[in-house]
Design a protein around this motif. Structure first.
Motif, PDB file in Angstrom:
ATOM      1  N   ALA A  65       1.144 -16.427  -7.833  1.00  0.00           N
ATOM      2  CA  ALA A  65       0.628 -16.372  -9.033  1.00  0.00           C
ATOM      3  C   ALA A  65      -0.866 -16.039  -9.418  1.00  0.00           C
ATOM      4  CB  ALA A  65       1.383 -17.441  -9.711  1.00  0.00           C
ATOM      5  N   THR A  66      -1.104 -15.079  -8.920  1.00  0.00           N
ATOM      6  CA  THR A  66      -2.700 -14.765  -8.910  1.00  0.00           C
ATOM      7  C   THR A  66      -2.728 -13.065  -9.402  1.00  0.00           C
ATOM      8  OG1 THR A  66      -2.885 -13.877  -6.503  1.00  0.00           O
ATOM      9  CG2 THR A  66      -3.133 -16.237  -7.031  1.00  0.00           C
ATOM     10  N   PHE A  67      -1.865 -12.708  -9.686  1.00  0.00           N
ATOM     11  CA  PHE A  67      -1.885 -11.103 -10.120  1.00  0.00           C
ATOM     12  C   PHE A  67      -1.102 -10.660 -11.693  1.00  0.00           C
ATOM     13  CE2 PHE A  67       0.202  -7.044  -8.604  1.00  0.00           C
ATOM     14  CZ  PHE A  67      -0.979  -6.550  -7.957  1.00  0.00           C
ATOM     15  N   LEU A 170      -5.296 -10.354   1.129  1.00  0.00           N
ATOM     16  CA  LEU A 170      -4.511 -10.331   2.314  1.00  0.00           C
ATOM     17  C   LEU A 170      -3.091  -9.923   2.334  1.00  0.00           C
ATOM     18  CD1 LEU A 170      -4.833 -10.992   5.482  1.00  0.00           C
ATOM     19  CD2 LEU A 170      -4.028 -13.043   4.809  1.00  0.00           C
ATOM     20  N   GLY A 171      -2.877  -8.739   3.018  1.00  0.00           N
ATOM     21  CA  GLY A 171      -1.161  -8.319   3.316  1.00  0.00           C
ATOM     22  C   GLY A 171      -0.768  -7.616   2.130  1.00  0.00           C
ATOM     23  N   THR A 172      -1.799  -7.086   1.447  1.00  0.00           N
ATOM     24  CA  THR A 172      -1.152  -6.294   0.127  1.00  0.00           C
ATOM     25  C   THR A 172      -1.198  -4.634   0.681  1.00  0.00           C
ATOM     26  OG1 THR A 172      -3.447  -6.011  -0.678  1.00  0.00           O
ATOM     27  CG2 THR A 172      -1.952  -7.688  -1.584  1.00  0.00           C
ATOM     28  N   THR A 173      -0.784  -3.979  -0.133  1.00  0.00           N
ATOM     29  CA  THR A 173      -0.872  -2.418   0.089  1.00  0.00           C
ATOM     30  C   THR A 173      -2.352  -1.955  -0.045  1.00  0.00           C
ATOM     31  OG1 THR A 173       0.088  -2.216  -2.177  1.00  0.00           O
ATOM     32  CG2 THR A 173       1.546  -1.806  -0.265  1.00  0.00           C
ATOM     33  N   GLY A 174      -3.094  -2.734  -0.890  1.00  0.00           N
ATOM     34  CA  GLY A 174      -4.619  -2.422  -1.134  1.00  0.00           C
ATOM     35  C   GLY A 174      -5.192  -2.664   0.126  1.00  0.00           C
ATOM     36  N   ILE A 210      -7.133  -2.262  -5.627  1.00  0.00           N
ATOM     37  CA  ILE A 210      -6.325  -3.141  -6.255  1.00  0.00           C
ATOM     38  C   ILE A 210      -5.306  -2.293  -6.976  1.00  0.00           C
ATOM     39  CG2 ILE A 210      -7.727  -3.373  -8.228  1.00  0.00           C
ATOM     40  CD1 ILE A 210      -6.765  -6.279  -8.551  1.00  0.00           C
ATOM     41  N   ASP A 211      -4.112  -2.675  -7.163  1.00  0.00           N
ATOM     42  CA  ASP A 211      -3.016  -2.207  -8.027  1.00  0.00           C
ATOM     43  C   ASP A 211      -3.664  -1.769  -9.460  1.00  0.00           C
ATOM     44  OD1 ASP A 211      -1.890  -3.632  -5.993  1.00  0.00           O
ATOM     45  OD2 ASP A 211       0.137  -3.034  -6.746  1.00  0.00           O
ATOM     46  N   GLN A 212      -3.351  -0.722 -10.135  1.00  0.00           N
ATOM     47  CA  GLN A 212      -3.937  -0.334 -11.401  1.00  0.00           C
ATOM     48  C   GLN A 212      -3.843  -1.357 -12.443  1.00  0.00           C
ATOM     49  OE1 GLN A 212      -2.818   3.691 -12.845  1.00  0.00           O
ATOM     50  NE2 GLN A 212      -3.672   3.241 -14.772  1.00  0.00           N
ATOM     51  N   ASP A 238       1.859   6.909  -5.083  1.00  0.00           N
ATOM     52  CA  ASP A 238       2.588   6.037  -6.078  1.00  0.00           C
ATOM     53  C   ASP A 238       3.169   5.063  -5.322  1.00  0.00           C
ATOM     54  OD1 ASP A 238       1.870   7.488  -8.080  1.00  0.00           O
ATOM     55  OD2 ASP A 238       3.884   8.838  -8.178  1.00  0.00           O
ATOM     56  N   GLU A 239       3.386   3.954  -5.774  1.00  0.00           N
ATOM     57  CA  GLU A 239       3.932   2.744  -5.396  1.00  0.00           C
ATOM     58  C   GLU A 239       5.120   2.362  -6.317  1.00  0.00           C
ATOM     59  OE1 GLU A 239       1.300  -0.200  -3.705  1.00  0.00           O
ATOM     60  OE2 GLU A 239      -0.204   1.262  -3.186  1.00  0.00           O
ATOM     61  N   TYR A 240       6.191   1.473  -5.706  1.00  0.00           N
ATOM     62  CA  TYR A 240       7.137   1.293  -6.547  1.00  0.00           C
ATOM     63  C   TYR A 240       7.436  -0.338  -6.125  1.00  0.00           C
ATOM     64  CZ  TYR A 240       7.882   5.897  -7.708  1.00  0.00           C
ATOM     65  OH  TYR A 240       7.382   7.303  -8.072  1.00  0.00           O
ATOM     66  N   TYR A 241       7.534  -1.336  -7.362  1.00  0.00           N
ATOM     67  CA  TYR A 241       7.756  -2.571  -7.066  1.00  0.00           C
ATOM     68  C   TYR A 241       9.152  -2.874  -7.340  1.00  0.00           C
ATOM     69  CZ  TYR A 241       2.773  -3.487  -8.898  1.00  0.00           C
ATOM     70  OH  TYR A 241       1.619  -3.450  -8.994  1.00  0.00           O
ATOM     71  N   ALA A 242       9.713  -3.798  -6.300  1.00  0.00           N
ATOM     72  CA  ALA A 242      11.102  -4.141  -6.372  1.00  0.00           C
ATOM     73  C   ALA A 242      11.176  -5.558  -5.810  1.00  0.00           C
ATOM     74  CB  ALA A 242      11.894  -3.367  -5.138  1.00  0.00           C
TER      75      ALA A 242
HETATM   76  N1  ARG Z   1       1.673  -4.194  -4.979  1.00  0.00           N
HETATM   77  C1  ARG Z   1       0.831  -4.917  -3.832  1.00  0.00           C
HETATM   78  C2  ARG Z   1       1.863  -4.904  -2.593  1.00  0.00           C
HETATM   79  O1  ARG Z   1       2.737  -4.922  -2.569  1.00  0.00           O
HETATM   80  C3  ARG Z   1      -0.083  -5.886  -4.144  1.00  0.00           C
HETATM   81  C4  ARG Z   1       0.925  -7.063  -4.710  1.00  0.00           C
HETATM   82  C5  ARG Z   1       0.233  -8.627  -4.895  1.00  0.00           C
HETATM   83  N2  ARG Z   1       1.020  -9.392  -5.422  1.00  0.00           N
HETATM   84  C6  ARG Z   1       0.621 -10.686  -6.038  1.00  0.00           C
HETATM   85  N3  ARG Z   1       1.354 -11.382  -6.347  1.00  0.00           N
HETATM   86  N4  ARG Z   1      -0.508 -11.156  -5.410  1.00  0.00           N
HETATM   87  O2  ARG Z   1       1.038  -5.517  -1.592  1.00  0.00           O
END
Ligand code: ARG
Length: 280
Positions: A65-67, A170-174, A210-212, A238-242
């Motif tokens: 919960a930081t996003f 850490l661990g993100t697509t960014g 960071i995500d847009q 492009d990225e897709y959330y799921a």
């Molecule tokens: N979309 C990115 C990923 O999947 C960042 C997600 C970060 N989410 C978060 N709740 N902190 O890596």
């Protein structure tokens, strides 16, 4: 006639015996959901695994919960945001209670199927993650952006990021993009994007990838100090959330997808977008 009754009685008792065996089998599975899911892989596997997972009427959901606006801590200190509202609505459609567990983003995928049932966290579908989890249908299209100091004129495109100090969660697509696609970057990994943004404001990093949509929120909260560079001049895809689900639990994925598509076609999805994301 009598003979027919005898046959009927025999068939009935056979059905009872077989039924008992089946029931005994599944109650074993309830004790050890993980072992059960694997052990039953010849017969009706995923069906059994899925019903075990929701048997207590609770869907345990991991997030980070930081996003914002996807997930953040609300005024009462519990997770809120678009994703949280969405998964609660999905739970309602499925007929289970949703329990949200706030944890490190980097440990979400490894926790799916054990500590948590599923994860929703603005999480991008990614081949690396697909090795350990199965994703639901996509629910949001995203792309990386670059946050820099408002007076930065040096960073404008991919090549000008080379050799820079870049903050990411850490661990993100960014994190992946900064590490793999930017030449000679010094990547600083933080446990949350808000910490990365603090270090950007302090001048300890040159940029944050960071995500847009969250990027727009952080830029909007710091209009004096920061600006957000769009994806146009960077080689971002492009990225897709799921929603990340336990690997092989096709029945659970199907139920989540059915609920998601109901929410999309009823207009409830757009209402959540209006409420939590809007036009920013
Ligand atoms: N979309 C990115 C990923 O999947 C960042 C997600 C970060 N989410 C978060 N709740 N902190 O890596």
């Amino acid at each position: 006639m009598k003979k027919l009754w005898k046959i009927a009685a025999l068939v009935l008792s056979l059905v009872l015996v077989v039924g008992c065996f089946a029931a005994c089998g599944s109650s074993d599975d309830v004790d050890e959901p993980d072992a059960g899911a694997e052990a039953t892989s010849e017969a009706g596997t995923t069906e059994a695994a899925e019903s075990d997972r929701l048997a207590d009427g609770v869907l345990t959901v991991g997030t980070n919960a930081t996003f914002p606006p996807f997930e953040y801590l609300g005024d009462d200190g519990t997770p809120d945001g678009f994703d949280i509202a969405l998964i609660k609505l999905i739970g309602e459609k499925i007929g289970v209670e949703v329990e949200v567990v706030d944890m490190e983003f980097d440990s979400l995928c490894a926790s799916v199927g054990n500590r948590i049932d599923v994860a929703i966290a603005g999480m991008t579908v990614d081949p690396e993650r697909e090795k350990t989890v199965d994703f639901s249908d996509n629910y949001y299209k995203a792309i990386q952006n670059v946050l820099v100091a408002a007076d930065n004129t040096e960073i404008t495109d991919m090549s000008s990021l080379a050799g820079k100090t870049i903050g990411v969660q850490l661990g993100t697509t960014g994190d992946k993009v900064a590490t793999e696609a930017v030449e000679n970057a010094e990547v600083k990994q933080y446990t949350s994007y808000s910490l990365a943004v603090e270090d950007l404001k302090n001048g300890n990093v040159d940029a944050v990838i960071i995500d847009q949509t969250p990027g727009e929120i952080f830029a909007g909260q710091n209009t004096e100090e920061l600006k957000l560079l769009g994806a146009e001049n960077f080689d971002f895809e492009d990225e897709y959330y799921a929603i990340a689900c336990p690997e092989g639990d096709t029945a659970l994925v199907a139920r989540i997808n059915a609920a998601l598509s109901e929410i999309q076609s009823s207009g409830e999805f757009d209402m959540l977008v209006d409420e939590y994301i809007g036009n920013n």
